[in-house]
Scaffold this motif. Structure first.
Motif, mmCIF file in Angstrom:
data_model
loop_
_atom_site.group_PDB
_atom_site.id
_atom_site.type_symbol
_atom_site.label_atom_id
_atom_site.label_comp_id
_atom_site.label_asym_id
_atom_site.label_seq_id
_atom_site.Cartn_x
_atom_site.Cartn_y
_atom_site.Cartn_z
ATOM 1 N N UNK A 258 -10.839 5.304 10.611
ATOM 2 C CA UNK A 258 -11.605 5.330 11.860
ATOM 3 C C UNK A 258 -12.475 6.589 11.940
ATOM 4 N N UNK B 121 -7.010 6.756 6.320
ATOM 5 C CA UNK B 121 -6.325 5.632 6.956
ATOM 6 C C UNK B 121 -4.962 5.319 6.343
ATOM 7 N N UNK C 268 -0.550 -4.238 3.733
ATOM 8 C CA UNK C 268 -1.845 -4.263 3.054
ATOM 9 C C UNK C 268 -2.522 -2.914 3.156
ATOM 10 N N UNK C 269 -3.514 -2.723 2.329
ATOM 11 C CA UNK C 269 -4.309 -1.507 2.429
ATOM 12 C C UNK C 269 -4.968 -1.471 3.798
ATOM 13 N N UNK C 270 -4.997 -0.306 4.387
ATOM 14 C CA UNK C 270 -5.640 -0.190 5.690
ATOM 15 C C UNK C 270 -7.142 -0.380 5.514
ATOM 16 N N UNK C 271 -7.791 -0.707 6.575
ATOM 17 C CA UNK C 271 -9.246 -0.745 6.531
ATOM 18 C C UNK C 271 -9.755 0.663 6.317
ATOM 19 N N UNK C 272 -11.064 0.827 6.281
ATOM 20 C CA UNK C 272 -11.575 2.180 6.108
ATOM 21 C C UNK C 272 -11.200 2.999 7.346
ATOM 22 N N UNK D 1 -1.093 5.293 11.869
ATOM 23 C CA UNK D 1 0.243 4.699 11.801
ATOM 24 C C UNK D 1 0.773 4.625 10.380
ATOM 25 N N UNK D 2 -0.103 4.653 9.376
ATOM 26 C CA UNK D 2 0.368 4.522 7.998
ATOM 27 C C UNK D 2 1.139 5.745 7.527
ATOM 28 N N UNK E 190 0.849 -1.181 0.000
ATOM 29 C CA UNK E 190 0.000 0.000 0.000
ATOM 30 C C UNK E 190 0.891 1.238 0.000
#
Lengths: 798, 257
Positions: free
Chosen positions: B188, B199, B182-186, B239-240, B110
């Motif tokens: 927060x 994200x 990996x791609x982060x989730x949607x 964190x990304x 990602x």
């Protein structure tokens, strides 16, 4: 099934799986922000070329998982190239070397590290003078320093040379003979200020992409920068150029002389600058790097024959284009930066053409103001840092000192606490000579019996491999040790293979093309039993110490690489204890003491920890802070220039603060096309692959984009030979042959009668074909031109 | 049902789009004139308190816009041909995962520069910007707009993902055990209904419309493409973001296995 279909199906399956997981209400692996959970970022310079970009390295679960350009880095300002963005994948090729291997009965068999180290120590102890180390500009600074100290200080043996000999040795001799001291006066800041950039046989769009973008993106911001490409084939860089000057191979000397002659004829040279800061130089007899003095009038007369018309006849560059260059260099209101790399360095007249481009800038006063600079680029991440500054070349000592100078040897012996006279005054065997002697039986003068290769792949990169590399593998008593991270053309031929840690699997420091020293910390563990190259050297040194080899002790009897902590010696030769201290810091702090003699001052290790690299000389200020130097020899920036002198070349070969403008005549190359071998062959690189592709060919994104080597050919030649893109041909020189597919009008476009082959592909070894003739001063071979012929390959695959 | 308001909304959108297209066209033609300074005369610039600067007229907003998404409406064609998600028809469950998986197909991790899923001109500078400057849609194929500001040397970072030439690949692709972020989730949300936070990292992904604009994939598209200052409500945290403190001292020595 086609690979693309397979990929597509894979992706669909992944999407379906993800959707199913969502639909069935399972907890997602990625909670809010979850993909990035536990992700920690750190800084490191990129592992690949000499640009010295900083990357941000994302580590998660003990593995590198992401890379980002570092916006805090002045070099790349957040941008990377495709190799840099994929640098993390270099760590994870499936066939990483994970244990030491020894050739037993013709096959490489796993052995223990103990066994491996004993084997090396035995070989070295048996014939210390026949032992050589062949390293590279990919050694970290502390690694190269440890190797240099082990050889020159410990064994009193100067047979240590880096592959940088094949890469930028001519740039070194060019700087030394012009300014008396190595490395560029300018820096990358020049690229932001120059009105004109001249590329001398250079293709930065593919080889130094981030620097190239630093130039051409200025246009996007509305600035004007004129790009002039002087080259032997059209490249991606040419597409961005305002002027393309196509020249015949080897004739760049005629072009530079022609421009200088026009400057004198038009009286548009910078008289004030020349009178105050320059002197003139010509070849001495016998030839030396310092040469002999000549008067301005003599210089002018020597150039007289290089009329635009004669230069056009020699080089193919139109007289009008030559006048255009002369007009630009003749203008004081413009800032001009020249860039070059292998085109000028891999040249049997490499030192000479380096001298001429420096001379052109000095003569026209395009020197020392931001934007006015002759700047050589390097191909390896620490060619400057480790090969040149640490002095891992056969003639050198750290900090710009040389073994031939008694005072320099004394300095080194003092810093290393050695008995006087330990260091030998005679330079060792340079790269081509080292391998020639390794490939020659002892009774015929082949006095090198063991070579330890670290961080490089000579089986693929040595010119004329059939003569310099292969015979050694058949001569009894020749022993080849190779430390590397993947199987290569060199490890496959080796007698002993050692698995090494790579990049952020160890602490490290690099030095880039603009004198910038950079530091990083170990972030992940190396795979299997792979270990740091510096540890390997120190562990062998310790073995020799324990065997009583006198050179491994200093004059107080202490181990050469002794590190004390709380009054006790730390057994760093024992891998379990190697990271009990920061060995890099200890080695660097010792090395730093060498940096003062030639005004290459380095700051303490802790300063580099905080910075994205610092450009030497890094000088401490009255307030205790450390200040880097961007423009050497210029009073406004360099603290070592005498006040009021504007410029001062304080290591001038003539000891009068002046730089040397050389007269270097054009001479024909050692081999030119003839009826038997009618084509010019030039070798080089491509964007996607770095050097021999050991790392990049294992990165799927890069390998898929450029899977194999090829031969670029002009459409007219292809038509005449009845060839189409994809047809296999055999390229043949007087030394060997190589089978490759033809690519008509490929990535680059050579003119009629010229061919280009990239050297990254170990399945198509073009260095079986190349010429090992080298520059008389730098000993750097010419990979850019030799004569070949082409024939269609038989049906059999290569 | 919600059909009528939906239709009405679409109509409003079309009008808005045409209007903005006209603004863009006007902006373009006035921009091509040699002396763009006095575009308006006769006191159309509001007089404001000294030091505050002038306030642009509405007609100038298209040109005056600043920020990474300023050209959102510069290419009316994209907006016209893009299928706008309606509030009444939210993205289907799984749309997002599918979009993310499709993105991952072209990226090592990602945030990696995507590889090129089509052939390009290997010589010189391919004309990437014709389609990718503002994005384009031809039938079902979408050429995403660049996610970053204009940079000149596209092929420096983007390479083709399959055989580049009319030459066969002779060696099998390498096996690499890298496992990319990996791609982060949607993103927060502070509470249900709060704007989600960004994200993922935003370096080289400053132009949100590249993925989240009208031509983006279902599951990633914004429900309110008319707003162009995305970071006003969606903060880039997490964190990304490749942020880290500059280390002052070496990390503690590692135990080697």
């Amino acid at each position: 099934m086609e690979r693309r279909d397979f990929l597509r199906m894979n992706a669909m399956a992944a999407a379906t799986a993800a959707a199913t997981r969502l639909a069935s209400g399972q907890p997602r692996a990625a909670a809010p922000g979850g993909g990035a959970q536990g992700l920690a970022w750190n800084k490191a310079p990129c592992r690949f070329c000499g640009t010295g970009c900083h990357v941000r390295v994302g580590v998660q679960g003990g593995r590198v998982v992401a890379i980002a350009g570092d916006p805090e880095a002045e070099v790349n300002k957040g941008l990377l190239c495709v190799k840099g963005y994929h640098v993390a994948l270099a760590l994870y090729g499936a066939d990483r070397l994970r244990q030491p291997l020894l050739r037993v009965g013709g096959e490489l068999k796993p052995i223990s590290w103990e066994h491996a180290l004993d084997t090396i120590a035995e070989r070295v102890a048996a014939d210390p003078a026949g032992f050589a180390i062949y390293g590279s500009g990919q050694w970290t600074i502390p690694e190269g320093y440890a190797a240099n100290k082990l050889m020159k200080g410990g064994l009193g043996n100067n047979h240590i040379d880096p592959n940088a000999r094949l890469c930028m040795a001519s740039a070194v001799t060019g700087f030394l003979s012009t300014y008396g001291v190595d490395e560029p006066a300018g820096c990358y800041d020049d690229l932001d200020k120059a009105d004109v950039i001249v590329l001398w046989g250079n293709n930065p769009a593919e080889m130094h992409p981030v620097l190239f973008s630093r130039i051409v993106d200025r246009r996007t911001r509305g600035e004007t920068v004129k790009l002039i490409d002087i080259g032997t084939r059209r490249t991606r860089s040419t597409e961005f150029a305002d002027h393309f000057l196509l020249f015949k191979p080897n004739t760049d000397l005629a072009i530079a002389n022609g421009v200088m002659r026009l400057l004198l004829e038009r009286d548009s040279y910078d008289r004030a600058f020349v009178e105050r800061h320059c002197a003139f130089r010509k070849d001495a007899s016998p030839a030396t790097l310092e040469g002999a003095p000549m008067s301005f009038e003599e210089f002018r007369q020597s150039l007289a024959e290089y009329t635009p018309e004669r230069v056009e006849a020699i080089s193919g560059v139109k007289a009008a284009d030559l006048r255009l260059l002369a007009e630009l260099f003749g203008r004081r209101d413009l800032r001009i930066t020249s860039l070059w790399c292998m085109g000028m360095n891999q040249h049997t007249r490499g030192t000479a053409i380096n001298n001429l481009v420096h001379g052109l800038h000095l003569l026209s006063g395009h020197f020392g103001r931001p934007g006015d600079a002759p700047t050589s680029l390097t191909g390896q991440p620490s060619a400057c840092g480790t090969a040149r500054e640490v002095g891992t070349l056969v003639q050198a000592l750290p900090g710009g000192l040389v073994v031939a100078n008694a005072e320099h040897r004394k300095h080194a012996e003092e810093i290393w606490n050695l008995a006087a006279g330990r260091i030998k005054a005679t330079p060792g065997h340079h790269t081509v000579e080292m391998w020639r002697r390794f490939s020659t039986p002892k009774e015929q003068g082949g006095d090198i019996s063991t070579i330890w290769v670290q961080v490089t792949n000579p089986g693929q990169t040595l010119p004329n491999r059939n003569a310099l590399f292969e015979p050694s593998r058949r001569i009894p008593g020749k022993f080849l040790i190779v430390s590397d991270v993947y199987p290569t053309e060199t490890t496959r031929a080796a007698d002993l293979v050692l698995p090494s840690a790579l990049w952020v699997e160890k602490n490290g420091m690099f030095g880039n093309s603009e004198r910038r020293t950079q530091q990083w910390f170990k972030m992940v563990e190396p795979p299997g039993q792979a270990r740091d190259d510096a540890w390997q050297l120190i562990a062998v040194a310790r073995r020799l110490f324990e065997r009583g080899v006198e050179g491994m002790r200093d004059k107080d009897g202490k181990f050469l690489f002794s590190i004390q902590k709380d009054g006790k010696e730390v057994p760093i030769w024992d891998w379990k204890h190697y990271y009990d201290v920061n060995v890099d810091e200890h080695l660097f702090e010792e090395y730093r003491r060498f940096s003062r003699f030639k005004h290459k001052d380095l700051a303490p290790y802790s300063e580099y920890v905080k910075a994205r690299g610092l450009r030497w000389p890094v000088v401490q200020q009255p307030d205790g802070s450390w200040r880097e130097t961007r423009f050497r020899f210029a009073e406004f920036d360099d603290p070592y220039v005498k006040r009021g002198s504007e410029f001062e070349f304080y290591h001038s070969t003539t000891k009068d603060g002046r730089a040397q403008i050389w007269f270097r005549p054009y001479e024909p190359p050692p081999e030119s096309p003839d009826p038997d071998y009618p084509f010019w062959l030039c070798t080089g690189r491509v964007l996607e692959h770095w050097h021999t592709g050991t790392m990049t060919r294992r990165i799927p994104q890069l390998s898929r984009a450029m899977p194999n080597a090829y031969v670029e050919m002009h459409g007219e030649d292809a038509r005449r030979l009845g060839l189409r893109s994809g047809d296999l041909v055999v390229l043949e020189s007087r030394r060997g042959e190589c089978t490759l597919p033809v690519w008509v009008d490929g990535r680059g476009a050579p003119p009629v009668g010229s061919l280009f082959v990239p050297f990254f592909d170990e399945t198509m070894l073009i260095n079986r074909v190349t010429l090992e003739n080298y520059d008389p001063f730098s000993k750097q071979p010419d990979y850019k031109k030799c004569a070949v012929r082409v024939r269609r390959a038989e049906a059999a695959q290569p | 049902m919600t059909q009528a308001p939906g239709q009405q909304r679409q109509r409003v959108m079309v009008v808005a789009v045409l209007a903005s297209g006209a603004v863009a066209a006007a902006g373009f033609f006035s921009g091509t004139r040699t002396a763009p300074t006095p575009v308006h005369s006769g006191g159309s610039v509001l007089r404001v308190a000294p030091g505050v600067g002038s306030v642009p007229r509405h007609a100038e907003l298209g040109r005056e816009r600043r920020g990474p998404n300023a050209e959102l409406y510069a290419n009316a064609e994209v907006v016209l041909t893009g299928t706008l998600p309606s509030r009444a028809e939210p993205a289907q469950l799984g749309d997002r995962a599918q979009a993310v998986a499709q993105r991952a197909e072209h990226r090592a991790y990602d945030g990696a520069p995507p590889t090129i899923p089509h052939a390009i001109d290997q010589r010189g500078a391919p004309s990437c910007l014709v389609c990718h400057q503002d994005g384009a849609r031809v039938g079902e194929r979408v050429a995403p707009a660049m996610s970053h500001p204009l940079l000149s040397s596209c092929t420096q970072c983007h390479v083709v993902e399959a055989d580049p030439r009319p030459l066969p690949q002779r060696t099998p692709p390498p096996v690499n055990e890298f496992s990319g972020l990996p791609s982060s989730g949607s993103g927060p949300r502070a509470w249900l209904g709060a704007p989600p936070q960004v994200p993922h990292g935003t370096a080289m992904r400053e132009r949100c419309i590249s993925c989240h604009g009208p031509a983006g994939q279902p599951g990633l598209r914004t429900s309110h493409p008319e707003r162009d200052n995305c970071l006003q409500c969606h903060t880039a945290t997490g964190a990304a973001q490749p942020r880290f403190p500059v280390q002052q001292t070496p990390p503690p020595p590692r135990r080697t296995p």
